[in-house]
Write a protein that holds these residues in place. Structure first.
Motif, short mmCIF file in Angstrom:
data_model
loop_
_atom_site.label_atom_id
_atom_site.label_comp_id
_atom_site.label_asym_id
_atom_site.label_seq_id
_atom_site.Cartn_x
_atom_site.Cartn_y
_atom_site.Cartn_z
N LYS A 3 0.83 -1.21 0.00
CA LYS A 3 0.00 0.00 0.00
C LYS A 3 0.87 1.25 0.00
CE LYS A 3 -4.20 -1.62 0.24
NZ LYS A 3 -5.25 -1.35 -0.70
N LEU A 6 2.12 1.69 -3.48
CA LEU A 6 1.03 2.16 -4.34
C LEU A 6 0.65 3.60 -4.05
CD1 LEU A 6 -1.38 -0.92 -4.39
CD2 LEU A 6 0.00 -0.03 -6.26
N THR A 61 -3.79 10.28 -4.39
CA THR A 61 -3.62 8.85 -4.57
C THR A 61 -4.30 8.07 -3.45
OG1 THR A 61 -1.49 9.30 -5.63
CG2 THR A 61 -1.92 7.03 -4.98
N SER A 62 -4.26 8.60 -2.21
CA SER A 62 -4.94 7.90 -1.12
C SER A 62 -6.45 7.92 -1.31
CB SER A 62 -4.56 8.51 0.23
OG SER A 62 -5.02 9.84 0.31
N LEU A 65 -7.11 5.18 -3.81
CA LEU A 65 -7.01 3.86 -3.18
C LEU A 65 -8.21 3.58 -2.28
CD1 LEU A 65 -3.22 3.63 -2.32
CD2 LEU A 65 -4.46 2.41 -4.10
N GLU A 68 -11.15 2.72 -4.49
CA GLU A 68 -10.95 1.47 -5.21
C GLU A 68 -11.53 0.28 -4.44
OE1 GLU A 68 -7.17 -1.19 -6.70
OE2 GLU A 68 -7.08 -0.02 -4.87
#
Length: 92
Positions: A3, A6, A61-62, A65, A68
């Motif tokens: 994570k 990513l 980006t968090s 995620l 997602e």
């Protein structure tokens, strides 16, 4: 660990691109606020903008995620498995 990779690797790429684009348009020595220079030298301007854009990219980006994940992962609810009826009831 996965994570973190990513999260921080794409945000670093975003930060490098944003810094390159921003400083190809603006000169850090000309950035002023109320007539005073914002940074003492160009390297500190590059560093501050890189870190700020990296943090902004990590935030974006968090959020990606988080979105997602499936609803089952977010809510922690697993519905019981569906059970098939034992036998079919004949219709008269």
């Amino acid at each position: 660990m996965k994570k973190g990779i990513l999260l921080f690797w794409p945000s670093f790429i975003i930060a490098v691109i944003a810094t390159g684009v921003f400083y190809s348009i603006f000169d850090p020595a000309e950035l002023t606020l109320h007539g005073h220079a914002l940074f003492a030298d160009k390297l500190s301007a590059y560093s501050v903008f890189l870190l700020a854009s990296w943090a902004f990219g990590a935030l974006n980006t968090s959020i990606v995620l988080l979105l997602e994940k499936s609803a089952r992962d977010i809510n922690g609810f697993t519905p019981p498995p569906a059970q098939a009826p034992d036998e079919e009831i004949p219709l008269p």
